[in-house]
Enzyme design. Structure first.
Site, PDB file in Angstrom:
ATOM      1  N   CYS A  10     -28.700 -23.129  -1.729  1.00  0.00           N
ATOM      2  CA  CYS A  10     -29.212 -22.309  -2.905  1.00  0.00           C
ATOM      3  C   CYS A  10     -30.654 -21.858  -2.809  1.00  0.00           C
ATOM      4  CB  CYS A  10     -29.138 -22.948  -4.271  1.00  0.00           C
ATOM      5  SG  CYS A  10     -30.514 -24.390  -4.667  1.00  0.00           S
ATOM      6  N   LEU A  11     -31.325 -22.166  -1.897  1.00  0.00           N
ATOM      7  CA  LEU A  11     -32.660 -21.667  -1.483  1.00  0.00           C
ATOM      8  C   LEU A  11     -32.979 -20.808  -0.570  1.00  0.00           C
ATOM      9  CD1 LEU A  11     -34.726 -24.892  -2.217  1.00  0.00           C
ATOM     10  CD2 LEU A  11     -34.437 -23.296  -4.081  1.00  0.00           C
ATOM     11  N   MET A  14     -29.320 -16.181   1.409  1.00  0.00           N
ATOM     12  CA  MET A  14     -28.016 -15.733   0.752  1.00  0.00           C
ATOM     13  C   MET A  14     -27.894 -16.512  -0.337  1.00  0.00           C
ATOM     14  SD  MET A  14     -26.183 -13.501   2.395  1.00  0.00           S
ATOM     15  CE  MET A  14     -24.865 -14.016   1.137  1.00  0.00           C
ATOM     16  N   THR A  99     -22.007 -19.315  10.184  1.00  0.00           N
ATOM     17  CA  THR A  99     -21.580 -19.098  11.400  1.00  0.00           C
ATOM     18  C   THR A  99     -22.277 -20.059  12.168  1.00  0.00           C
ATOM     19  OG1 THR A  99     -23.397 -17.571  11.584  1.00  0.00           O
ATOM     20  CG2 THR A  99     -21.288 -16.639  10.830  1.00  0.00           C
ATOM     21  N   SER A 118     -15.006 -16.436   6.595  1.00  0.00           N
ATOM     22  CA  SER A 118     -15.334 -15.417   7.157  1.00  0.00           C
ATOM     23  C   SER A 118     -16.704 -15.239   7.798  1.00  0.00           C
ATOM     24  CB  SER A 118     -15.123 -14.072   6.246  1.00  0.00           C
ATOM     25  OG  SER A 118     -13.583 -14.075   5.903  1.00  0.00           O
ATOM     26  N   MET A 121     -18.896 -11.638   4.806  1.00  0.00           N
ATOM     27  CA  MET A 121     -18.215 -11.457   3.718  1.00  0.00           C
ATOM     28  C   MET A 121     -18.191 -10.038   3.313  1.00  0.00           C
ATOM     29  SD  MET A 121     -17.074 -14.311   2.777  1.00  0.00           S
ATOM     30  CE  MET A 121     -17.117 -15.878   3.165  1.00  0.00           C
ATOM     31  N   HIS A 151     -29.490  -7.783  14.822  1.00  0.00           N
ATOM     32  CA  HIS A 151     -30.036  -8.817  13.479  1.00  0.00           C
ATOM     33  C   HIS A 151     -31.254  -9.054  13.568  1.00  0.00           C
ATOM     34  CE1 HIS A 151     -25.532  -9.585  13.341  1.00  0.00           C
ATOM     35  NE2 HIS A 151     -26.036  -9.660  11.939  1.00  0.00           N
ATOM     36  N   HIS A 152     -31.996  -9.546  12.544  1.00  0.00           N
ATOM     37  CA  HIS A 152     -33.156  -9.832  12.650  1.00  0.00           C
ATOM     38  C   HIS A 152     -33.919 -10.882  13.700  1.00  0.00           C
ATOM     39  CE1 HIS A 152     -31.788 -13.814  10.840  1.00  0.00           C
ATOM     40  NE2 HIS A 152     -31.017 -12.893  10.177  1.00  0.00           N
ATOM     41  N   LYS A 155     -32.327 -14.869  13.850  1.00  0.00           N
ATOM     42  CA  LYS A 155     -31.007 -15.133  13.847  1.00  0.00           C
ATOM     43  C   LYS A 155     -30.881 -16.029  15.209  1.00  0.00           C
ATOM     44  CE  LYS A 155     -26.218 -13.557  13.522  1.00  0.00           C
ATOM     45  NZ  LYS A 155     -25.800 -14.512  12.424  1.00  0.00           N
TER      46      LYS A 155
END
Length: 261
Positions: A10-11, A14, A99, A118, A121, A151-152, A155
């Site tokens: 949760c932190l 995403m 992932t 997935s 999403m 990507h950033h 990643k």
């Protein structure tokens, strides 16, 4: 009755987006939120993260699975494995966008409980998957296929899970084996005929750009998707959680966003 949704991680970037999506969706309510052990937010209300809802952050994955109708996970391979075990134990459907999970047999767990996984999403990316599948079916093996993603700079997995999913979709549609035909550009070798090439870029804060090219000597067909805000992934994850609970909560199996849209 609202659908009770638990959030693992949760932190994270995403996780916070998902919590915000949950409080604006009239079909759901937050059942619990998990952060890694040792976080300063453990046993604190999630208020500092989104809003004061009387829900405390916990490090117990089991507690959240036990109290939820469906759980959303965006974490790491190691944490996802704990989520899969908890999902089976409590028979709680799981939605995961984690992932870099090579070696994890999702079908083994999905035989016991509904799991929706997935690599991406986003509804837009899943439309892209349908488009590249159709293009590959129409074009056959006469075009070189190139997949580029950016990507950033933080990643870790490369190529991205989305890029790999695009490659697998093309391979299946073209009736070729993905593992023996995919390669990452490097060195000075010429392009492998019939192969699915990957190119990767990392930099700055890029959320996610994906481009698929079908190229022959006369023309190039290019299909692109660029994520502007992570909200697109969070909204898709919540949509997936609602779909999984409403349609498959008592039907074990491995599902994806392709089933949702």
């Amino acid at each position: 009755m609202k659908i009770r949704v638990g959030v693992i991680g949760c932190l994270g970037r995403m996780g916070k987006k998902i919590l915000n999506e949950l409080i604006t969706n009239t079909k759901v309510e937050i059942a619990g939120a998990v952060a890694r052990s040792g976080s300063k937010y453990i046993d604190s209300d999630i208020g500092p993260i989104i809003a004061n809802l009387g829900i405390k952050v916990t490090s117990s994955i089991s507690d959240v699975f036990e109290s939820s109708d469906v759980v959303i996970d965006f974490t790491t391979k190691e944490c996802m494995l704990d989520c899969l075990k908890a999902a089976v134990k409590f028979k709680t459907p799981l939605v995961s966008g984690t992932t870099g999970i090579e070696g994890v047999d999702l079908k083994e767990y999905a035989a016991e409980v509904p799991i929706l996984w997935s690599a991406n999403m986003s509804v837009g990316v899943n439309v892209l998957l349908k488009l590249v599948k159709k293009a590959a079916e129409l074009l056959g093996n006469e075009y070189d296929v190139e997949i580029w993603e950016m990507h950033h700079n933080l990643k870790k997995d490369s190529p991205s899970g989305t890029a790999i999913e695009l490659g697998k979709t093309i391979a299946n549609a073209s009736k070729v084996d993905f593992q023996s035909n995919q390669y990452l550009h490097s060195g000075s070798n010429i392009r492998k005929k019939g192969g699915i090439g990957f190119a990767v870029s990392r930099g700055g804060g890029v959320i996610g750009d994906h481009s698929v090219m079908f190229v022959n000597s006369d023309e190039r067909i290019e299909l692109n998707h660029k994520a502007i805000d992570r909200t697109t992934f969070a909204r898709g994850a919540v949509q997936a959680a609602v779909w999984l609970y409403e349609n498959k909560r008592e039907i074990p199996g491995l599902y994806s966003m392709q089933d949702v849209i």
